[in-house]
Design an enzyme around this catalytic site. Sequence first.
Site, short mmCIF file in Angstrom:
data_model
loop_
_atom_site.label_atom_id
_atom_site.label_comp_id
_atom_site.label_asym_id
_atom_site.label_seq_id
_atom_site.Cartn_x
_atom_site.Cartn_y
_atom_site.Cartn_z
N ARG A 1 0.54 -1.04 -0.41
CA ARG A 1 -0.03 -0.10 -0.07
C ARG A 1 1.00 1.11 -0.07
O ARG A 1 0.42 2.60 0.31
CB ARG A 1 -0.96 0.05 1.19
CG ARG A 1 -1.87 -1.08 0.84
CD ARG A 1 -3.31 -1.42 0.89
NE ARG A 1 -4.05 -1.58 0.32
CZ ARG A 1 -3.85 -2.39 -0.06
NH1 ARG A 1 -3.52 -3.87 -0.32
NH2 ARG A 1 -5.58 -3.42 1.07
N SER B 1 -11.01 -0.90 3.12
CA SER B 1 -10.70 -0.66 4.31
C SER B 1 -9.98 0.41 4.90
O SER B 1 -8.95 0.64 4.26
CB SER B 1 -8.25 -1.53 4.56
OG SER B 1 -8.85 -2.67 3.21
N GLU C 1 -5.40 3.69 6.16
CA GLU C 1 -5.63 3.84 5.05
C GLU C 1 -5.83 5.32 4.57
O GLU C 1 -5.20 5.50 3.30
CB GLU C 1 -5.85 2.79 4.52
CG GLU C 1 -5.13 2.66 2.95
CD GLU C 1 -5.32 1.31 2.22
OE1 GLU C 1 -6.05 0.15 2.91
OE2 GLU C 1 -5.19 0.55 0.89
N1 EPU Z 1 -10.71 -11.13 10.37
C1 EPU Z 1 -12.20 -10.85 11.72
N2 EPU Z 1 -12.78 -11.30 11.77
C2 EPU Z 1 -12.85 -10.98 10.62
C3 EPU Z 1 -12.67 -10.59 9.65
C4 EPU Z 1 -11.69 -11.05 9.21
O1 EPU Z 1 -10.60 -11.86 12.75
O2 EPU Z 1 -14.39 -10.19 10.56
C5 EPU Z 1 -9.45 -12.06 10.55
C6 EPU Z 1 -9.55 -13.17 9.68
O3 EPU Z 1 -8.80 -13.97 10.72
C7 EPU Z 1 -9.18 -13.20 8.36
C8 EPU Z 1 -7.84 -11.87 8.68
O4 EPU Z 1 -8.34 -10.90 9.56
O5 EPU Z 1 -8.24 -14.20 8.10
C9 EPU Z 1 -7.74 -10.89 7.52
O6 EPU Z 1 -8.53 -10.91 6.66
P1 EPU Z 1 -9.11 -10.64 5.01
O7 EPU Z 1 -8.28 -11.98 4.49
O8 EPU Z 1 -10.41 -9.95 4.62
O9 EPU Z 1 -8.09 -9.78 3.97
P2 EPU Z 1 -7.77 -8.49 5.15
O10 EPU Z 1 -6.49 -8.63 5.25
O11 EPU Z 1 -8.54 -7.80 6.16
C10 EPU Z 1 -7.08 -7.26 2.94
C11 EPU Z 1 -6.78 -5.98 1.93
C12 EPU Z 1 -8.43 -5.67 1.59
C13 EPU Z 1 -7.93 -6.81 0.69
C14 EPU Z 1 -7.97 -8.05 0.86
C15 EPU Z 1 -7.90 -9.45 0.10
C16 EPU Z 1 -5.49 -4.33 3.81
C17 EPU Z 1 -5.16 -2.78 4.18
N3 EPU Z 1 -6.91 -4.50 2.78
O12 EPU Z 1 -7.79 -7.02 3.62
O13 EPU Z 1 -8.69 -4.26 0.62
O14 EPU Z 1 -9.38 -6.58 -0.09
O15 EPU Z 1 -6.83 -8.03 1.82
O16 EPU Z 1 -6.46 -9.70 -0.52
O17 EPU Z 1 -4.28 -4.69 3.45
C18 EPU Z 1 -8.98 -1.91 0.84
O18 EPU Z 1 -7.80 -1.92 1.06
O19 EPU Z 1 -9.88 -1.03 1.07
C19 EPU Z 1 -9.01 -3.63 0.52
C20 EPU Z 1 -10.94 -4.21 1.58
#
Ligand code: EPU
Length: 338
Positions: free
Chosen positions: A166, A236, A332
């Site tokens: 990012r 995010s 972000e």
């Molecule tokens: N999780 C929880 N509770 C929840 C949701 C998630 O505990 O309600 C935990 C789970 O363990 C899950 C982990 O958080 O495995 C990660 O969640 P997720 O896989 O949804 O990925 P993320 O880290 O939340 C990142 C990007 C997203 C992108 C997704 C998919 C960032 C800040 N965000 O999200 O980007 O779509 O991976 O690759 O890096 C954006 O930038 O606007 C965005 C949505």
Amino acid sequence: MALRIENNYPLKAHNSFGLDVLADRFVEYSTEDELREALNLASGWDGPLLHIGAGCNLLFCGDYHGTVLHSANRSFEVLEKAGDTVLVRAGSGLDWDSFVLQCLENGFFGLENLSGIPGETGSSAVQNIGAYGVEVCERIERVEVLDVESGQKRVFAADECAYGYRDSIFKRPDHKHFIVLAVCYRLSTVFEPVLTYAPLSRMSPDGLTAMDIRAEVLSLRSSKLPDPAVLGNAGSFFMNPVVPLSKARALAAEYPDIPQYPATDGFVKLSAAWMIDRCGWKGRTMGQAGVYERQPLVLVNLGGATGEEVLSLAHAVIDSVYDKFGVYLRPEVNAIHS
Ligand code: EPU
């Protein structure tokens, strides 16, 4: 095309939080010459200058007392075909997802995992957007910018952009005087699926098409992320924090199920969503701002929220994650005060 200049212009349609704020001036240009003309005019106007994309990463904390600039350059050109690759040049104002679709319809592969990300191509190169196992910097060959200070056009090769998670050189305060004109992406005419991200790894590569990946990514996104047209948000709100290995080990000893992802040497990326969830924030609200119940990384405008309300909620989340885990969450989203 001529420059479009508006005074006291409502920005509601230009920020995905749907905040009801005004800009003193809003200027939209389509060509490099028009951008130069706009900058020339703006040098005689009061207040600062803010270049926006689709406003998907902005939080306006009030009316903007300055000039908001926006690119309406939505060009799409194939610059060269070499072996199994093509070089595609996109004008900075092209809607990101329309661009991804246009590439796929032309048989140009490599961006399908980034389907459905709100925003425009210009911001893709600033933010280094990433999702579902792909970061856009892996597909960018060069970025064409206008240097506002010198008035000269400049081309940055991808390896000069200091891309990271990012992050890019264009986010640094001393590089804010570059405005992205166009981005050139090196894509493949041979489809090679990237199925490393857990939910996609369940897909069988046999007979799989890039459109199948696009459909799966769009469905995953809509199951987790609110549609900004229905519930204002900026995706995010926080970045996943990258911490030293020693800190990650200490946290894993205390919280054995804490998700940890690889980062650069000696560092580990943690899940902001997981930590915010463990602090009990899911679905909580402060005024008209809320933490989205299905993905706590996302802050939402429940209707009529102000930027300050969203910011107060963000600070409360940051404080509570810091108190519990000793980890500082960095937003972000850019808060804009003017
Ligand atoms: N999780 C929880 N509770 C929840 C949701 C998630 O505990 O309600 C935990 C789970 O363990 C899950 C982990 O958080 O495995 C990660 O969640 P997720 O896989 O949804 O990925 P993320 O880290 O939340 C990142 C990007 C997203 C992108 C997704 C998919 C960032 C800040 N965000 O999200 O980007 O779509 O991976 O690759 O890096 C954006 O930038 O606007 C965005 C949505």
